[in-house]
Scaffold this motif. Sequence first.
Motif, PDB file in Angstrom:
ATOM      1  N   GLN A   1       0.819  -1.217   0.000  1.00  0.00           N
ATOM      2  CA  GLN A   1       0.000   0.000   0.000  1.00  0.00           C
ATOM      3  C   GLN A   1       0.854   1.268   0.000  1.00  0.00           C
ATOM      4  OE1 GLN A   1      -3.556   0.393   0.132  1.00  0.00           O
ATOM      5  NE2 GLN A   1      -2.994   2.507  -0.231  1.00  0.00           N
ATOM      6  N   ASP A   2       1.900   1.312   0.803  1.00  0.00           N
ATOM      7  CA  ASP A   2       2.719   2.521   0.879  1.00  0.00           C
ATOM      8  C   ASP A   2       3.480   2.780  -0.420  1.00  0.00           C
ATOM      9  OD1 ASP A   2       4.313   0.265   1.454  1.00  0.00           O
ATOM     10  OD2 ASP A   2       5.732   1.439   2.638  1.00  0.00           O
ATOM     11  N   VAL A   3       3.851   1.734  -1.131  1.00  0.00           N
ATOM     12  CA  VAL A   3       4.537   1.890  -2.417  1.00  0.00           C
ATOM     13  C   VAL A   3       3.576   2.460  -3.462  1.00  0.00           C
ATOM     14  CG1 VAL A   3       5.642   0.634  -4.318  1.00  0.00           C
ATOM     15  CG2 VAL A   3       6.237   0.086  -1.956  1.00  0.00           C
ATOM     16  N   ILE A   4       2.349   1.949  -3.483  1.00  0.00           N
ATOM     17  CA  ILE A   4       1.343   2.456  -4.423  1.00  0.00           C
ATOM     18  C   ILE A   4       1.073   3.931  -4.144  1.00  0.00           C
ATOM     19  CG2 ILE A   4      -1.055   2.260  -5.199  1.00  0.00           C
ATOM     20  CD1 ILE A   4      -0.847  -0.765  -4.515  1.00  0.00           C
ATOM     21  N   SER A   5       0.928   4.277  -2.886  1.00  0.00           N
ATOM     22  CA  SER A   5       0.676   5.669  -2.517  1.00  0.00           C
ATOM     23  C   SER A   5       1.849   6.573  -2.883  1.00  0.00           C
ATOM     24  CB  SER A   5       0.393   5.776  -1.017  1.00  0.00           C
ATOM     25  OG  SER A   5      -0.790   5.088  -0.691  1.00  0.00           O
ATOM     26  N   ALA A   6       3.064   6.093  -2.653  1.00  0.00           N
ATOM     27  CA  ALA A   6       4.254   6.881  -2.988  1.00  0.00           C
ATOM     28  C   ALA A   6       4.343   7.113  -4.494  1.00  0.00           C
ATOM     29  CB  ALA A   6       5.518   6.180  -2.484  1.00  0.00           C
ATOM     30  N   LEU A   7       4.070   6.082  -5.276  1.00  0.00           N
ATOM     31  CA  LEU A   7       4.102   6.216  -6.732  1.00  0.00           C
ATOM     32  C   LEU A   7       3.047   7.218  -7.206  1.00  0.00           C
ATOM     33  CD1 LEU A   7       5.008   5.470  -9.569  1.00  0.00           C
ATOM     34  CD2 LEU A   7       3.536   3.447  -9.438  1.00  0.00           C
ATOM     35  N   ALA A   8       1.834   7.093  -6.690  1.00  0.00           N
ATOM     36  CA  ALA A   8       0.764   8.024  -7.070  1.00  0.00           C
ATOM     37  C   ALA A   8       1.140   9.456  -6.698  1.00  0.00           C
ATOM     38  CB  ALA A   8      -0.554   7.623  -6.411  1.00  0.00           C
ATOM     39  N   GLY A   9       1.768   9.638  -5.544  1.00  0.00           N
ATOM     40  CA  GLY A   9       2.195  10.967  -5.121  1.00  0.00           C
ATOM     41  C   GLY A   9       3.243  11.559  -6.044  1.00  0.00           C
ATOM     42  N   LYS A  10       4.227  10.747  -6.432  1.00  0.00           N
ATOM     43  CA  LYS A  10       5.268  11.229  -7.339  1.00  0.00           C
ATOM     44  C   LYS A  10       4.689  11.587  -8.706  1.00  0.00           C
ATOM     45  CE  LYS A  10       9.308   8.990  -5.361  1.00  0.00           C
ATOM     46  NZ  LYS A  10      10.441   8.082  -5.624  1.00  0.00           N
ATOM     47  N   ILE A  11       3.788  10.749  -9.191  1.00  0.00           N
ATOM     48  CA  ILE A  11       3.175  11.030 -10.492  1.00  0.00           C
ATOM     49  C   ILE A  11       2.296  12.277 -10.405  1.00  0.00           C
ATOM     50  CG2 ILE A  11       1.499  10.181 -12.185  1.00  0.00           C
ATOM     51  CD1 ILE A  11       2.611   7.343 -11.602  1.00  0.00           C
ATOM     52  N   GLY A  12       1.530  12.391  -9.340  1.00  0.00           N
ATOM     53  CA  GLY A  12       0.653  13.544  -9.164  1.00  0.00           C
ATOM     54  C   GLY A  12       1.389  14.860  -9.037  1.00  0.00           C
ATOM     55  N   ASN A  13       2.650  14.811  -8.639  1.00  0.00           N
ATOM     56  CA  ASN A  13       3.452  16.032  -8.522  1.00  0.00           C
ATOM     57  C   ASN A  13       4.064  16.481  -9.842  1.00  0.00           C
ATOM     58  OD1 ASN A  13       3.062  16.618  -5.803  1.00  0.00           O
ATOM     59  ND2 ASN A  13       4.664  15.195  -5.175  1.00  0.00           N
ATOM     60  N   LEU A  14       3.954  15.655 -10.868  1.00  0.00           N
ATOM     61  CA  LEU A  14       4.473  16.044 -12.177  1.00  0.00           C
ATOM     62  C   LEU A  14       3.552  17.087 -12.806  1.00  0.00           C
ATOM     63  CD1 LEU A  14       5.474  12.542 -13.599  1.00  0.00           C
ATOM     64  CD2 LEU A  14       7.003  14.284 -12.655  1.00  0.00           C
ATOM     65  N   ARG A  15       4.151  18.012 -13.512  1.00  0.00           N
ATOM     66  CA  ARG A  15       3.391  19.096 -14.142  1.00  0.00           C
ATOM     67  C   ARG A  15       2.475  18.554 -15.245  1.00  0.00           C
ATOM     68  NH1 ARG A  15       6.042  23.968 -17.498  1.00  0.00           N
ATOM     69  NH2 ARG A  15       4.100  24.959 -18.059  1.00  0.00           N
ATOM     70  N   ASP A  16       1.241  18.996 -15.222  1.00  0.00           N
ATOM     71  CA  ASP A  16       0.238  18.642 -16.237  1.00  0.00           C
ATOM     72  C   ASP A  16      -0.070  17.147 -16.293  1.00  0.00           C
ATOM     73  OD1 ASP A  16      -0.009  21.340 -17.075  1.00  0.00           O
ATOM     74  OD2 ASP A  16       1.769  21.125 -18.351  1.00  0.00           O
ATOM     75  N   VAL A  17       0.004  16.489 -15.151  1.00  0.00           N
ATOM     76  CA  VAL A  17      -0.302  15.057 -15.068  1.00  0.00           C
ATOM     77  C   VAL A  17      -1.352  14.844 -13.978  1.00  0.00           C
ATOM     78  CG1 VAL A  17       0.607  12.741 -14.607  1.00  0.00           C
ATOM     79  CG2 VAL A  17       2.009  14.413 -15.837  1.00  0.00           C
ATOM     80  N   SER A  18      -2.395  14.077 -14.296  1.00  0.00           N
ATOM     81  CA  SER A  18      -3.429  13.708 -13.321  1.00  0.00           C
ATOM     82  C   SER A  18      -3.362  12.211 -13.100  1.00  0.00           C
ATOM     83  CB  SER A  18      -4.822  14.058 -13.857  1.00  0.00           C
ATOM     84  OG  SER A  18      -4.918  15.425 -14.145  1.00  0.00           O
ATOM     85  N   VAL A  19      -3.600  11.781 -11.855  1.00  0.00           N
ATOM     86  CA  VAL A  19      -3.547  10.348 -11.544  1.00  0.00           C
ATOM     87  C   VAL A  19      -4.648   9.996 -10.546  1.00  0.00           C
ATOM     88  CG1 VAL A  19      -1.815  10.669  -9.721  1.00  0.00           C
ATOM     89  CG2 VAL A  19      -2.046   8.439 -10.830  1.00  0.00           C
ATOM     90  N   LYS A  20      -5.262   8.854 -10.760  1.00  0.00           N
ATOM     91  CA  LYS A  20      -6.250   8.286  -9.835  1.00  0.00           C
ATOM     92  C   LYS A  20      -5.948   6.803  -9.694  1.00  0.00           C
ATOM     93  CE  LYS A  20      -8.811  11.922  -9.249  1.00  0.00           C
ATOM     94  NZ  LYS A  20      -8.815  12.652  -8.021  1.00  0.00           N
ATOM     95  N   THR A  21      -6.154   6.273  -8.503  1.00  0.00           N
ATOM     96  CA  THR A  21      -5.864   4.879  -8.235  1.00  0.00           C
ATOM     97  C   THR A  21      -7.115   4.167  -7.743  1.00  0.00           C
ATOM     98  OG1 THR A  21      -3.618   5.521  -7.590  1.00  0.00           O
ATOM     99  CG2 THR A  21      -4.329   3.307  -6.977  1.00  0.00           C
ATOM    100  N   ALA A  22      -7.369   2.986  -8.299  1.00  0.00           N
ATOM    101  CA  ALA A  22      -8.462   2.122  -7.851  1.00  0.00           C
ATOM    102  C   ALA A  22      -7.838   0.854  -7.275  1.00  0.00           C
ATOM    103  CB  ALA A  22      -9.382   1.778  -9.010  1.00  0.00           C
ATOM    104  N   TYR A  23      -8.264   0.484  -6.076  1.00  0.00           N
ATOM    105  CA  TYR A  23      -7.714  -0.679  -5.376  1.00  0.00           C
ATOM    106  C   TYR A  23      -8.683  -1.849  -5.437  1.00  0.00           C
ATOM    107  CZ  TYR A  23      -4.475   2.679  -3.342  1.00  0.00           C
ATOM    108  OH  TYR A  23      -3.509   3.638  -3.183  1.00  0.00           O
ATOM    109  N   SER A  24      -8.138  -3.029  -5.639  1.00  0.00           N
ATOM    110  CA  SER A  24      -8.960  -4.238  -5.576  1.00  0.00           C
ATOM    111  C   SER A  24      -9.000  -4.707  -4.129  1.00  0.00           C
ATOM    112  CB  SER A  24      -8.378  -5.325  -6.467  1.00  0.00           C
ATOM    113  OG  SER A  24      -7.256  -5.918  -5.836  1.00  0.00           O
ATOM    114  N   GLY A  25      -9.847  -5.657  -3.868  1.00  0.00           N
ATOM    115  CA  GLY A  25      -9.887  -6.271  -2.549  1.00  0.00           C
ATOM    116  C   GLY A  25      -8.872  -7.397  -2.403  1.00  0.00           C
TER     117      GLY A  25
END
Length: 84
Positions: A56-80
């Motif tokens: 979970q922390d790796v997924i969150s870290a990756l999403a955070g890094k991608i979301g900080n890029l200029r002109d980039v949007s990111v959303k994450t959907a988690y499975s059970g």
Amino acid sequence: METRVAVMSIIVENYNTVEELNAVLHEYARYIIGRMGIPYRAKNINIISIALDAPQDVISALAGKIGNLRDVSVKTAYSGVISE
């Protein structure tokens, strides 16, 4: 370590950011199950979908890094699906 399966949706609105995005994704390559990229030329954007199996922390870290890029949007959907 406990991992989750997730899908990350990324929209890149500035082609100049693609190289930075690829560098970030390369850092996390060991967690990426698959990747699909679609250039939507009519709207001048790129749509990317990433399937992951990671802690979970790796997924969150990756999403955070991608979301900080200029002109980039990111959303994450988690499975059970959670595994050791």
